[in-house]
Design an enzyme around this catalytic site. Structure first.
Site, mmCIF file in Angstrom:
data_model
loop_
_atom_site.group_PDB
_atom_site.id
_atom_site.type_symbol
_atom_site.label_atom_id
_atom_site.label_comp_id
_atom_site.label_asym_id
_atom_site.label_seq_id
_atom_site.Cartn_x
_atom_site.Cartn_y
_atom_site.Cartn_z
ATOM 1 N N HIS A 13 8.429 26.970 -24.664
ATOM 2 C CA HIS A 13 8.574 26.413 -23.311
ATOM 3 C C HIS A 13 7.527 25.335 -23.111
ATOM 4 O O HIS A 13 6.604 25.210 -23.922
ATOM 5 C CB HIS A 13 8.380 27.519 -22.258
ATOM 6 C CG HIS A 13 7.010 28.127 -22.326
ATOM 7 N ND1 HIS A 13 6.741 29.258 -23.061
ATOM 8 C CD2 HIS A 13 5.829 27.733 -21.796
ATOM 9 C CE1 HIS A 13 5.451 29.538 -22.975
ATOM 10 N NE2 HIS A 13 4.866 28.626 -22.210
ATOM 11 N N HIS B 294 3.105 19.563 -23.625
ATOM 12 C CA HIS B 294 3.308 19.979 -25.016
ATOM 13 C C HIS B 294 4.093 21.291 -25.044
ATOM 14 O O HIS B 294 4.177 21.990 -24.036
ATOM 15 C CB HIS B 294 1.951 20.180 -25.694
ATOM 16 C CG HIS B 294 1.136 21.252 -25.032
ATOM 17 N ND1 HIS B 294 0.348 21.003 -23.931
ATOM 18 C CD2 HIS B 294 1.025 22.574 -25.284
ATOM 19 C CE1 HIS B 294 -0.221 22.127 -23.542
ATOM 20 N NE2 HIS B 294 0.170 23.103 -24.336
HETATM 21 P P1 2AM Z 1 0.266 26.448 -23.467
HETATM 22 O O1 2AM Z 1 1.431 25.767 -22.835
HETATM 23 O O2 2AM Z 1 -0.759 25.510 -23.945
HETATM 24 O O3 2AM Z 1 0.687 27.417 -24.519
HETATM 25 C C1 2AM Z 1 1.734 31.146 -20.517
HETATM 26 O O4 2AM Z 1 0.606 31.832 -20.904
HETATM 27 C C2 2AM Z 1 1.561 29.668 -20.626
HETATM 28 O O5 2AM Z 1 0.542 29.238 -19.745
HETATM 29 C C3 2AM Z 1 1.186 29.232 -22.016
HETATM 30 O O6 2AM Z 1 2.186 28.399 -22.496
HETATM 31 C C4 2AM Z 1 -0.162 28.575 -21.899
HETATM 32 O O7 2AM Z 1 -0.380 27.302 -22.323
HETATM 33 C C5 2AM Z 1 -0.423 28.501 -20.444
HETATM 34 N N1 2AM Z 1 -1.765 29.039 -20.212
HETATM 35 C C6 2AM Z 1 -2.221 30.256 -20.523
HETATM 36 N N2 2AM Z 1 -3.489 30.407 -20.133
HETATM 37 C C7 2AM Z 1 -3.857 29.246 -19.560
HETATM 38 C C8 2AM Z 1 -5.033 28.774 -18.942
HETATM 39 N N3 2AM Z 1 -6.131 29.538 -18.828
HETATM 40 N N4 2AM Z 1 -5.040 27.522 -18.456
HETATM 41 C C9 2AM Z 1 -3.955 26.751 -18.560
HETATM 42 N N5 2AM Z 1 -2.809 27.131 -19.111
HETATM 43 C C10 2AM Z 1 -2.752 28.369 -19.616
#
Ligand code: 2AM
Length: 187
Positions: free
Chosen positions: A40, A126
């Site tokens: 996603h 991304h």
């Molecule tokens: P990602 O897109 O870089 O993988 C669910 O956990 C989504 O939220 C993941 O796809 C992740 O990023 C994003 N995510 C998880 N923890 C996060 C954080 N602390 N800050 C920003 N995005 C986060």
């Protein structure tokens, strides 16, 4: 519950991405690769949100979706955060098109109205392919940049909904489910 707002891609496109990135997974590296059904593009991570606020967020997501027209995501280019030599996140790039940046901004504004801190970091859209543990040192990832550079992929995915997602943490990694899907109607 742990929630975030994301764009989900049609299955066909997720399968194409998984195939196109197979070469990366052949490397013996400390990377936990994401299952293609969990691919996603995150627009806003909200973290742990109490049940009573989840409905509020859902309402904002619906409102933003109502004022956004369906659009295409353009995907291409492999990379890693913070660097390919010491990665934490291995990703497929998403073009930061005008439509995507507008949608992100509308969400930030909408969510700020109900008390969520706006993001201050630059928006680098991304699709996460894997999560890496580079504590073993950059040496483990030597040559990984060349492997990435050899890959050739460009994709396009039609986006018709804005999705409020839930993240379920488990020992096997995160699983995601759609809590609410709001149609982009551009009204
Ligand atoms: P990602 O897109 O870089 O993988 C669910 O956990 C989504 O939220 C993941 O796809 C992740 O990023 C994003 N995510 C998880 N923890 C996060 C954080 N602390 N800050 C920003 N995005 C986060």
């Amino acid at each position: 519950m742990r929630i975030f707002v994301a764009l989900n891609l049609p299955k066909k496109e997720r399968t194409r991405i998984h195939r196109a990135s197979a070469r990366l997974r052949e490397e013996v590296l400390p990377v936990r690769w994401i299952d293609p059904e969990n691919y996603h593009v995150t627009l806003k991570f909200l973290g742990d949100v109490r049940q009573e606020h989840v409905l509020e967020v859902q309402e904002i997501v619906r409102r933003v979706a109502e004022s956004t027209l369906p659009f295409d995501l353009t995907l291409g280019g492999f990379g890693a955060f913070p660097t390919v030599r010491r990665p934490r996140v291995v990703w497929l790039g998403v073009d930061a098109s005008a439509e995507l940046r507008c949608l992100k901004q509308d969400l930030e504004w909408g969510l700020a109205d109900v008390g969520f801190e706006p993001e201050t970091r630059a928006f680098h859209p991304h699709l996460t392919l894997g999560r890496a543990d580079s504590r073993g040192g950059a040496g483990q990832f030597r040559g990984f940049d060349d492997v990435m550079a050899e890959l050739d992929f460009s994709g396009r995915a039609a986006i018709h909904t804005l999705d409020l997602m839930r993240s379920h943490l488990s020992r096997e990694g995160s699983r995601y489910s759609v809590l609410a899907s709001a149609r982009l109607t551009g009204r």
